[in-house]
Design a protein around this motif. Structure first.
Motif, short mmCIF file in Angstrom:
data_model
loop_
_atom_site.label_atom_id
_atom_site.label_comp_id
_atom_site.label_asym_id
_atom_site.label_seq_id
_atom_site.Cartn_x
_atom_site.Cartn_y
_atom_site.Cartn_z
N SER A 238 -8.29 88.39 71.01
CA SER A 238 -8.88 87.69 72.15
C SER A 238 -9.53 88.68 73.11
O SER A 238 -8.95 89.73 73.40
CB SER A 238 -7.76 86.92 72.87
N LEU B 214 -12.86 85.90 68.42
CA LEU B 214 -12.22 84.95 67.51
C LEU B 214 -12.44 85.31 66.05
O LEU B 214 -11.59 85.03 65.20
CB LEU B 214 -12.78 83.54 67.74
N PHE C 149 -16.91 77.84 72.03
CA PHE C 149 -17.02 79.31 72.03
C PHE C 149 -18.49 79.70 71.93
O PHE C 149 -19.37 78.85 72.07
CB PHE C 149 -16.19 79.89 70.88
N GLU C 150 -18.74 81.01 71.72
CA GLU C 150 -20.10 81.52 71.58
C GLU C 150 -20.23 82.22 70.23
O GLU C 150 -19.27 82.85 69.76
CB GLU C 150 -20.41 82.52 72.70
N THR D 185 -24.36 80.13 73.19
CA THR D 185 -23.20 79.51 73.81
C THR D 185 -23.09 78.08 73.31
O THR D 185 -23.89 77.22 73.69
CB THR D 185 -23.34 79.53 75.34
N TRP E 257 -17.69 85.84 66.96
CA TRP E 257 -17.42 84.63 67.75
C TRP E 257 -16.59 85.03 68.96
O TRP E 257 -15.58 85.72 68.83
CB TRP E 257 -16.64 83.61 66.92
N ASN F 151 -14.57 83.73 72.30
CA ASN F 151 -13.95 82.52 72.85
C ASN F 151 -14.40 82.27 74.29
O ASN F 151 -14.84 83.19 74.99
CB ASN F 151 -12.43 82.66 72.80
N LEU F 152 -14.30 81.03 74.71
CA LEU F 152 -14.54 80.66 76.10
C LEU F 152 -13.21 80.24 76.71
O LEU F 152 -12.38 79.61 76.04
CB LEU F 152 -15.52 79.49 76.19
N LYS G 263 -15.13 75.60 78.25
CA LYS G 263 -15.34 75.11 76.89
C LYS G 263 -16.28 73.90 76.84
O LYS G 263 -16.95 73.67 75.85
CB LYS G 263 -14.01 74.79 76.20
N VAL H 99 -4.99 78.74 71.42
CA VAL H 99 -6.19 78.66 70.58
C VAL H 99 -5.89 77.72 69.43
O VAL H 99 -4.97 77.97 68.65
CB VAL H 99 -6.60 80.04 70.04
#
Ligand code: MN
Length: 296
Positions: free
Chosen positions: A36, A39, A66-67, A98, A126, A128-129, A134, A267
């Motif tokens: 983290s 991802l 996520f992005e 995004t 990837w 995470n947001l 999100k 997650v």
């Protein structure tokens, strides 16, 4: 100084669609919070494609929560998404997409690269947001090589090309939701560099919050201050404690420097969706199927 936890590698490749032969160096499937805010990392290539008139890649598919960050080193990738954004990126360029509340996109080799064929290499990361972002509106940052500043490392040891995060007086152009560093670093053989890895940005395995100082060697060989060595397609996973790492290039080395502040939240991922709960995953499937993530 941070200590090395272990060297992470995955010799087993798989194909994403028919365009992207990748090795997943890590994935939220196996260990949702270990890296983290990152991802997943797919290292695509290096490989050589023959010329073709066929479209190679992966057709329309959704993402939420996520992005996706695509960094091209060789070849060209074309992207198109449901927000109307799109473009073709080549060596040194980055697509920072995004997905957030939902996006549908396709990823193919560019038509020109398909026709010419040749060497192909890329990374897809990837990111995470945090829960609060999100369901933010989706977005797209097309970042060209020319927009990314290159910083000379001290004593002529090499260079760092900043995609996200700052080093010395330079700042990478990517806008991120949480603090992170994404840099292409080149270190000349025989040189030693010390890179900032702020205290608290990684944790010791098997602590669930995850590691987040995880440089991936793209090509070459480096030795850490612990004496561990990493070569092509190997990722150095550092422990959370301590600040700063020292790397010595055994041969000329190119690496992707990845570090970031962990997102300390649950997650729950399933395929193209990564959320905080099972209920949100079910909602994502339902929203995609009913067209609420848009269409191409
Ligand atoms: Mn995708």
């Amino acid at each position: 100084m941070k200590s090395v936890s272990h060297i992470q590698r995955n010799p087993h490749g798989h194909w994403v669609g028919d365009g992207f032969p990748v090795r997943s160096i890590f994935s939220y499937d196996d260990n949702p919070r270990a890296f983290s805010p990152f991802l997943l990392l797919d290292f695509g290539g290096p490989t050589t494609f023959d010329p073709t008139t066929k479209r190679r890649g992966v057709g329309a598919h959704p993402h939420r929560g996520f992005e996706t960050v695509t960094i091209v080193y060789d070849g060209e990738v074309s992207h198109r998404d449901s927000t109307g954004a799109g473009g073709t990126i080549g060596p040194g360029d980055v697509q920072w997409m995004t997905a957030a509340s939902g996006i549908v996109h396709e990823e193919f080799h560019s038509e020109a690269f398909g026709r010419s064929g040749g060497p192909f290499q890329m990374v897809q990361l990837w990111v995470n947001l945090p829960a609060r972002d999100k369901m933010a509106p989706p977005g797209y940052q097309g970042i060209t090589a020319a927009q990314t500043p290159t910083v000379d490392l001290p004593d002529g040891a090499g260079t760092a090309r900043l995609i996200a995060g700052s080093l010395l007086d330079a700042q990478g152009p990517a806008r991120t939701f949480t603090p992170m560093q994404v840099w292409d670093v080149q270190i000349k053989a025989g040189h030693t560099v010390t890179l900032p890895a702020p205290e608290g940005h990684t944790v010791t395995l098997p602590a669930p919050e995850g590691h987040t100082t995880v440089p991936l060697v793209l090509k070459g060989r480096v030795k850490t201050q612990d004496g561990a060595e990493a070569t092509d397609a190997e990722m150095i996973v550092y422990e959370r404690a301590g600040e700063g790492v020292t790397l010595t290039a055994v041969t000329d080395t190119t690496l992707l420097w990845l570090a970031g502040e962990p997102i300390d939240e649950p997650v729950v991922g399933y395929g193209p969706f990564v959320m905080n709960s099972e209920a949100e995953i079910h909602q994502a499937f339902s929203d995609f199927q009913s067209g609420r993530m848009g269409r191409l």
